[in-house]
Enzyme design. Structure first.
Site, PDB file in Angstrom:
ATOM      1  N   LYS A  11      38.112  33.545  48.288  1.00 20.29           N
ATOM      2  CA  LYS A  11      38.107  32.516  46.878  1.00 20.29           C
ATOM      3  C   LYS A  11      38.372  31.277  47.558  1.00 20.29           C
ATOM      4  CE  LYS A  11      38.243  36.559  44.588  1.00 20.29           C
ATOM      5  NZ  LYS A  11      39.083  37.860  44.450  1.00 20.29           N
TER       6      LYS A  11
ATOM      7  N   ASP B 288      50.285  38.187  44.865  1.00 23.40           N
ATOM      8  CA  ASP B 288      48.930  38.257  45.154  1.00 23.40           C
ATOM      9  C   ASP B 288      48.543  36.935  44.854  1.00 23.40           C
ATOM     10  OD1 ASP B 288      46.358  38.593  45.064  1.00 23.40           O
ATOM     11  OD2 ASP B 288      46.072  40.300  43.839  1.00 23.40           O
TER      12      ASP B 288
ATOM     13  N   TRP C   4      43.791  42.975  38.294  1.00 23.44           N
ATOM     14  CA  TRP C   4      44.399  43.134  39.796  1.00 23.44           C
ATOM     15  C   TRP C   4      46.010  43.564  39.724  1.00 23.44           C
ATOM     16  CZ3 TRP C   4      40.409  43.810  42.488  1.00 23.44           C
ATOM     17  CH2 TRP C   4      39.324  43.062  42.205  1.00 23.44           C
TER      18      TRP C   4
END
Ligand SMILES: *Cc1c(COP(=O)(O)O)cnc(C)c1O
Length: 366
Positions: free
Chosen positions: A195, A171, A102
């Protein structure tokens, strides 16, 4: 009705209490004779929902007054571009710490949009199994960027780099509200909801007001400017209404269960239970190094070293676990083996059921 224990990395399990409330309100929300999926985002019935969701995020995350809370679309991945377009326009240069997929994608997107990217540290040398220690970040940067919890690699920062006046962007897609976090250390935080917050569809952005610029990089589409959404209180266009409604319910569930501190206590207990077992097992081992381990995502391998045999045993594990009601345990292809994602809504009972299954499987396949 039979519910499974769902260890998916995302979208992932939600608190049962929240799902029941949603079901109960499906045909008639609050006397409106409609579900929240069906009503106008400008209606009197929806307005209190988005306002309460923002209020709850502010309360649970202790968001300072000089930050905006935005409900956007496009997932975490769209933030890779929005961060670069909006924040990377003064010096045109940014620092990234590369801790896995990511973070790499975010850096690649910035580069693609013309921002000069310095990868100032990386854990690539050990397949991203640890978090590099970068106490201090200095330099001529518009912002510095980290991925606080690495969903695929199962690693997590146990410190926050000191960036001085450089805005720190993080993030937090897979760790938001899993633990207390000092928002004031960051210029911008973002998280896709699927999530730890809600179903897929909404992306939460928390941005310091001085970073909301009038002049993003040239060619930035209206929809990718933070100012567009900040000026309109996330109502520039239709927001993902139903997802925001579920997010609001999840916020209340978190509050009832002790807020961010309560989540951390529960998450530590669950993660310790699983890592303790992995560390003493002679059949399995965790892939993330101690000192960098995620409380949310726990990748693990068996000790089988022959690749073909390991592959067969992993497949057997995932199949038999699913038959026992423990689903979505296949590892990411970049790490292999298995991965248990144990987000806020996963119960301690679920983790105990997993460990019991692992013990039994280890005995039968040793
Ligand atoms: C899942 C995830 C993403 C991507 O989110 P999308 O909403 O699918 O774009 C980004 N970063 C992290 C850390 C993630 O876990």
């Amino acid at each position: 009705m039979s519910r499974v224990y769902n260890f998916s990395a995302g979208p992932s399990c939600l608190p049962e209490e929240v799902l029941r409330e949603c079901a109960a309100e499906m045909m008639d929300f609050n006397g409106t004779g409609q579900s929240v999926m069906e009503m106008s985002h400008r209606s009197a019935a929806f307005k209190p929902i988005i306002e309460d969701a923002e209020k709850m995020v502010r309360k649970l995350m202790n968001v300072p007054d000089n930050y905006k809370v935005l409900f956007l679309q496009g997932g975490g991945s769209t933030q890779f571009a929005m961060v670069a377009l909006n924040l990377g326009n003064k010096k045109g240069k940014a620092a990234y710490i590369e801790t896995g997929v990511w973070a790499k994608k975010a850096a690649a997107e910035a580069k693609n949009l013309g921002v000069a990217v310095d990868v100032i540290a990386s854990s690539k040398d050990k397949n991203y199994s640890y978090i590099p220690r970068v106490e201090k970040i200095t330099g001529d940067y518009d912002y510095a960027y980290i991925c606080l919890n690495n969903t695929i690699m199962g690693t997590h920062y146990e410190y926050i780099p000191d960036t001085g006046d450089i805005p720190l962007v993080a993030d937090i897609s897979s760790c938001i509200l899993s633990e207390p976090l000092d928002v004031s250390r960051f210029g911008l935080l973002f998280a896709g909801a699927q999530k730890n917050l809600a179903p897929a569809g909404v992306t939460l952005v928390i941005i310091r007001e001085d970073l909301i610029t009038e002049t993003p990089r040239a060619g930035t589409p209206t929809m990718l400017s933070y100012k567009t959404h900040a000026d309109a209180d996330s109502m520039y266009n239709t927001p993902p209404c139903y997802t925001i409604y579920v997010l609001d319910k999840v916020m209340h569930w978190i509050e009832k269960n002790g807020g961010a501190e309560g989540m951390l206590r529960l998450n530590r207990e669950k993660a310790d239970f699983l890592y303790d077992y992995l560390d003493k097992s002679d059949f399995y081992h965790a892939t993330a190094e101690k000192g960098s381990r995620s409380l949310m995502n726990v990748p693990f391998l068996t000790k089988e070293t022959d690749a073909e045999k390991a592959d067969a045993i992993n497949k057997k594990f995932v199949k038999e676990a699913a038959a026992a009601g423990l689903v979505n345990l296949a590892g990411h292809r970049l790490v292999g083996g298995m991965r248990a994602s144990i987000y806020n809504a996963m119960t301690l009972d679920g983790v105990k059921a997993l460990v019991s299954f692992m013990e039994k499987f280890a005995k039968e396949n040793a």
